[in-house]
Write a protein that holds these residues in place. Structure first.
Motif, short mmCIF file in Angstrom:
data_model
loop_
_atom_site.label_atom_id
_atom_site.label_comp_id
_atom_site.label_asym_id
_atom_site.label_seq_id
_atom_site.Cartn_x
_atom_site.Cartn_y
_atom_site.Cartn_z
N HIS A 80 0.87 -1.19 0.00
CA HIS A 80 0.00 0.00 0.00
C HIS A 80 0.89 1.23 0.00
CE1 HIS A 80 -3.52 2.43 1.01
NE2 HIS A 80 -2.76 3.04 1.88
N ASN A 136 -4.70 4.64 -5.37
CA ASN A 136 -5.49 4.86 -4.17
C ASN A 136 -6.23 6.19 -4.27
OD1 ASN A 136 -6.30 4.09 -1.55
ND2 ASN A 136 -4.80 5.49 -0.64
N GLU A 244 -9.33 -1.44 4.65
CA GLU A 244 -8.91 -0.54 5.75
C GLU A 244 -10.02 -0.40 6.80
OE1 GLU A 244 -7.39 3.16 4.29
OE2 GLU A 244 -6.43 2.26 2.56
C1 XIL Z 1 -3.28 6.74 7.11
C2 XIL Z 1 -2.24 6.14 8.05
O1 XIL Z 1 -2.87 5.10 8.81
C3 XIL Z 1 -1.67 7.22 8.96
O2 XIL Z 1 -0.65 6.66 9.76
C4 XIL Z 1 -1.11 8.34 8.11
O3 XIL Z 1 -0.65 9.36 8.95
C5 XIL Z 1 -2.20 8.87 7.17
O4 XIL Z 1 -2.71 7.81 6.35
N1 XIL Z 1 -6.79 6.03 3.44
C6 XIL Z 1 -5.64 5.38 3.11
C7 XIL Z 1 -4.56 5.18 4.10
O5 XIL Z 1 -5.52 4.83 2.00
O6 XIL Z 1 -3.27 5.24 3.49
C8 XIL Z 1 -4.63 6.22 5.22
O7 XIL Z 1 -3.73 5.75 6.23
C9 XIL Z 1 -6.05 6.29 5.76
C10 XIL Z 1 -7.01 6.71 4.69
#
Ligand code: XIL
Length: 332
Positions: A80, A136, A244
């Motif tokens: 990711h 993404n 997620e």
């Molecule tokens: C978040 C991470 O968990 C944090 O540690 C970082 O500071 C910000 O990003 N959508 C996504 C993820 O695709 O990459 C994000 O993750 C949350 C929202």
């Protein structure tokens, strides 16, 4: 870590994953991870700003640590992410001090950078990372063409998506390639992502799966909407993953508990139960479900959208099972 409770991965018919947080040397979390999950997603270590902070300079210490740890524990790894508007260093969209613009030369430069980045990062983990969130959050359902106005789109149009998936397929033909986005449970976002995926796949862009982030809260959106989304994309003949998942205890962007009331944690448990009931019903369309975190001591929601206590996961900050865990494991 409790050893007298069922392992989450043993009670679900699809791979169950968790994300490792920022700069997380796993420590005691590694026991929780190995016991309950069969997949790991580095939450930040494979973002562009972590792997190629300066052009041609690659830093893989944290991602190597997490990938090697997962493989040593017989786990799968989700990568990711390769092209995103966030956590991408400024240099990617610049030529010296000049911002790149939508000229043929700048577009070619940006697509070459994307190609080189994917070849370096995916190439390093070829055969080790089985699934990649290739792009993404590229959709903006509030625009007629359904596309977010990030530099990726304003400079290359849809070509950054075409290039990302085609290069990824070339680098590691065995990898499952995912287009990942959030709010796909909401009707207009769902439709915009659906139309994009259908159109690109019809062109032959190798999108193997759609990733639904499923960042939700204890009330909204309805579980039926999540199910409707999975059923709609099933009609495309494309694999799907929940990538997620977390369940915020708040239904607004301003409240903040000093201590989360027990009845709210119980409600969160019921919410996890109804969501995983949907996932079980739709298991034939889902190859994996990933929680965006291991336990409540490390969640991105503690600083998003505001700084506040927000325990969204299955295990508390002492790594103990919550009602949320029981909602998943004991849906009776
Ligand atoms: C978040 C991470 O968990 C944090 O540690 C970082 O500071 C910000 O990003 N959508 C996504 C993820 O695709 O990459 C994000 O993750 C949350 C929202």
């Amino acid at each position: 870590v409790q050893t007298d409770i069922p392992a989450v991965k043993d009670v679900l018919p699809f791979d169950v994953g968790a994300a490792a947080g920022r700069a997380q040397t796993l420590g005691e979390h590694s026991e929780l991870l190995a016991r309950h999950f069969d997949s790991l997603t580095p939450g930040n270590a494979l973002e562009w700003d972590a792997t190629e902070p300066r052009e041609g300079e690659f830093t893989f210490a944290e991602s190597d640590y997490l990938v090697d740890h997962a493989l040593r524990n017989g786990m799968k790894v989700r990568g990711h992410t390769l092209a995103w508007h966030s956590q991408t260093p400024d240099w990617v969209f610049k030529d010296g001090d000049r911002d790149l613009t939508a000229t043929p030369a700048d577009k070619a430069l940006l697509l070459k950078r994307l190609t080189d980045h994917i070849r370096a990062v995916m190439g390093r983990y070829k055969g080790k990372i089985g699934t990649w969130d290739v792009v993404n959050e590229v959709v903006d359902e509030n625009r007629p063409d359904g596309m977010r106005r990030s530099p990726w789109f304003t400079i290359t149009g849809y070509d950054f998506i075409r290039t990302a998936f085609r290069v990824a397929r070339q680098v590691d033909p065995a990898a499952r390639l995912v287009l990942n986005d959030y709010n796909t449970e909401l009707p207009r976002k769902r439709r915009a992502v659906y139309d994009l995926v259908r159109r690109l796949r019809a062109e032959g862009v190798p999108i193997d799966a759609v990733g639904h982030q499923v960042h939700v809260n204890i009330e909204y959106p309805a579980a039926a909407e999540i199910e409707k989304t999975i059923e709609l994309f099933a009609g495309l003949g494309v694999d799907q993953q929940v990538t997620e998942l977390d369940v915020s205890v708040y239904t607004d962007f301003v409240s903040s508990y000093a201590t989360v009331p027990a009845e709210v944690l119980a409600e969160q448990g019921h919410r996890y139960k109804e969501i995983f009931d949907v996932f079980r019903r739709q298991a034939s369309h889902l190859s994996s479900v990933t929680l965006w975190g291991l336990a409540d001591d490390d969640t991105w929601l503690s600083s998003f959208p505001i700084t506040r206590l927000d325990p969204p996961l299955l295990f508390d900050d002492e790594l103990q099972a919550k009602p949320a865990y029981w909602g998943v494991v004991d849906p009776a």
